[in-house]
Design a protein around this motif. Structure first.
Motif, mmCIF file in Angstrom:
data_model
loop_
_atom_site.group_PDB
_atom_site.id
_atom_site.type_symbol
_atom_site.label_atom_id
_atom_site.label_comp_id
_atom_site.label_asym_id
_atom_site.label_seq_id
_atom_site.Cartn_x
_atom_site.Cartn_y
_atom_site.Cartn_z
ATOM 1 N N MET A 86 0.845 -1.173 0.000
ATOM 2 C CA MET A 86 0.000 0.000 0.000
ATOM 3 C C MET A 86 0.892 1.238 0.000
ATOM 4 O O MET A 86 1.793 1.363 0.807
ATOM 5 N N ASP A 87 0.608 2.149 -0.927
ATOM 6 C CA ASP A 87 1.435 3.348 -0.991
ATOM 7 C C ASP A 87 1.002 4.362 0.071
ATOM 8 O O ASP A 87 -0.014 4.205 0.733
ATOM 9 N N ASP A 88 1.802 5.414 0.232
ATOM 10 C CA ASP A 88 1.548 6.415 1.270
ATOM 11 C C ASP A 88 0.208 7.120 1.083
ATOM 12 O O ASP A 88 -0.477 7.416 2.054
ATOM 13 N N ASN A 89 -0.176 7.387 -0.180
ATOM 14 C CA ASN A 89 -1.450 8.063 -0.430
ATOM 15 C C ASN A 89 -2.623 7.208 0.018
ATOM 16 O O ASN A 89 -3.562 7.713 0.630
ATOM 17 N N GLN A 90 -2.587 5.937 -0.283
ATOM 18 C CA GLN A 90 -3.662 5.023 0.111
ATOM 19 C C GLN A 90 -3.708 4.896 1.626
ATOM 20 O O GLN A 90 -4.776 4.899 2.219
ATOM 21 N N HIS A 91 -2.550 4.800 2.252
ATOM 22 C CA HIS A 91 -2.497 4.701 3.713
ATOM 23 C C HIS A 91 -3.090 5.963 4.350
ATOM 24 O O HIS A 91 -3.859 5.887 5.303
ATOM 25 N N GLY A 92 -2.747 7.120 3.818
ATOM 26 C CA GLY A 92 -3.282 8.381 4.324
ATOM 27 C C GLY A 92 -4.785 8.476 4.144
ATOM 28 O O GLY A 92 -5.496 8.958 5.020
ATOM 29 N N PHE A 93 -5.288 7.993 3.013
ATOM 30 C CA PHE A 93 -6.727 7.998 2.747
ATOM 31 C C PHE A 93 -7.446 7.110 3.751
ATOM 32 O O PHE A 93 -8.468 7.503 4.312
ATOM 33 N N ASN A 94 -6.914 5.919 3.986
ATOM 34 C CA ASN A 94 -7.539 5.000 4.947
ATOM 35 C C ASN A 94 -7.520 5.575 6.354
ATOM 36 O O ASN A 94 -8.490 5.431 7.100
ATOM 37 N N ALA A 95 -6.447 6.240 6.721
ATOM 38 C CA ALA A 95 -6.369 6.867 8.044
ATOM 39 C C ALA A 95 -7.400 7.987 8.150
ATOM 40 O O ALA A 95 -8.077 8.115 9.178
ATOM 41 N N SER A 96 -7.559 8.777 7.096
ATOM 42 C CA SER A 96 -8.552 9.850 7.088
ATOM 43 C C SER A 96 -9.962 9.287 7.172
ATOM 44 O O SER A 96 -10.821 9.840 7.861
ATOM 45 N N ARG A 97 -10.200 8.183 6.469
ATOM 46 C CA ARG A 97 -11.521 7.549 6.498
ATOM 47 C C ARG A 97 -11.850 7.062 7.898
ATOM 48 O O ARG A 97 -12.953 7.297 8.398
ATOM 49 N N LYS A 98 -10.893 6.427 8.562
ATOM 50 C CA LYS A 98 -11.116 5.944 9.927
ATOM 51 C C LYS A 98 -11.332 7.102 10.885
ATOM 52 O O LYS A 98 -12.166 7.022 11.790
ATOM 53 N N GLU A 99 -10.589 8.187 10.686
ATOM 54 C CA GLU A 99 -10.739 9.362 11.547
ATOM 55 C C GLU A 99 -12.130 9.969 11.393
ATOM 56 O O GLU A 99 -12.764 10.335 12.378
ATOM 57 N N LYS A 100 -12.624 10.073 10.148
ATOM 58 C CA LYS A 100 -13.959 10.618 9.915
ATOM 59 C C LYS A 100 -15.019 9.723 10.549
ATOM 60 O O LYS A 100 -15.989 10.218 11.121
ATOM 61 N N LEU A 101 -14.852 8.409 10.469
ATOM 62 C CA LEU A 101 -15.805 7.496 11.094
ATOM 63 C C LEU A 101 -15.810 7.689 12.601
ATOM 64 O O LEU A 101 -16.874 7.766 13.219
ATOM 65 N N THR A 102 -14.649 7.810 13.194
ATOM 66 C CA THR A 102 -14.551 8.050 14.640
ATOM 67 C C THR A 102 -15.235 9.358 15.008
ATOM 68 O O THR A 102 -15.985 9.423 15.994
ATOM 69 N N GLN A 103 -15.020 10.390 14.218
ATOM 70 C CA GLN A 103 -15.653 11.677 14.479
ATOM 71 C C GLN A 103 -17.175 11.577 14.368
ATOM 72 O O GLN A 103 -17.901 12.138 15.200
ATOM 73 N N ALA A 104 -17.655 10.881 13.356
ATOM 74 C CA ALA A 104 -19.104 10.723 13.169
ATOM 75 C C ALA A 104 -19.725 9.990 14.354
ATOM 76 O O ALA A 104 -20.787 10.392 14.854
ATOM 77 N N LYS A 105 -19.076 8.938 14.815
ATOM 78 C CA LYS A 105 -19.592 8.187 15.953
ATOM 79 C C LYS A 105 -19.579 9.036 17.220
ATOM 80 O O LYS A 105 -20.498 8.966 18.035
ATOM 81 N N THR A 106 -18.564 9.871 17.377
ATOM 82 C CA THR A 106 -18.492 10.776 18.527
ATOM 83 C C THR A 106 -19.635 11.782 18.474
ATOM 84 O O THR A 106 -20.283 12.058 19.496
ATOM 85 N N ILE A 107 -19.913 12.318 17.309
ATOM 86 C CA ILE A 107 -21.024 13.263 17.150
ATOM 87 C C ILE A 107 -22.334 12.601 17.556
ATOM 88 O O ILE A 107 -23.137 13.184 18.298
ATOM 89 N N LEU A 108 -22.554 11.387 17.102
ATOM 90 C CA LEU A 108 -23.790 10.678 17.439
ATOM 91 C C LEU A 108 -23.905 10.457 18.946
ATOM 92 O O LEU A 108 -24.978 10.667 19.528
ATOM 93 N N ARG A 109 -22.805 10.062 19.587
ATOM 94 C CA ARG A 109 -22.823 9.856 21.043
ATOM 95 C C ARG A 109 -23.087 11.172 21.775
ATOM 96 O O ARG A 109 -23.856 11.211 22.732
#
Length: 62
Positions: A1-24
């Protein structure tokens, strides 16, 4: 996995965490602030991994 893909996946996980925090923080329980609920919020707000929450939109048919 290249750096761009790794960064995208990290951003995706961060957004999911943020969304779940908002819901809570809105008072939803654990079942209503699950991964699926988080992804649903992200989809409804049209928030992508590379966008800020302030850029969220609400494009839906009335």
């Amino acid at each position: 996995m290249d750096d761009n893909q790794h960064g995208f996946n990290a951003s995706r996980k961060e957004k999911l965490t943020q969304a779940k925090t908002i819901l809570r923080e809105l008072g939803f329980g654990s079942r209503q602030s699950s991964d699926i609920a988080g992804y649903t919020l992200l989809a409804l707000a049209n928030v992508r991994p590379n966008l800020e929450w302030s850029e969220a939109t609400t494009h839906y048919a009335a």
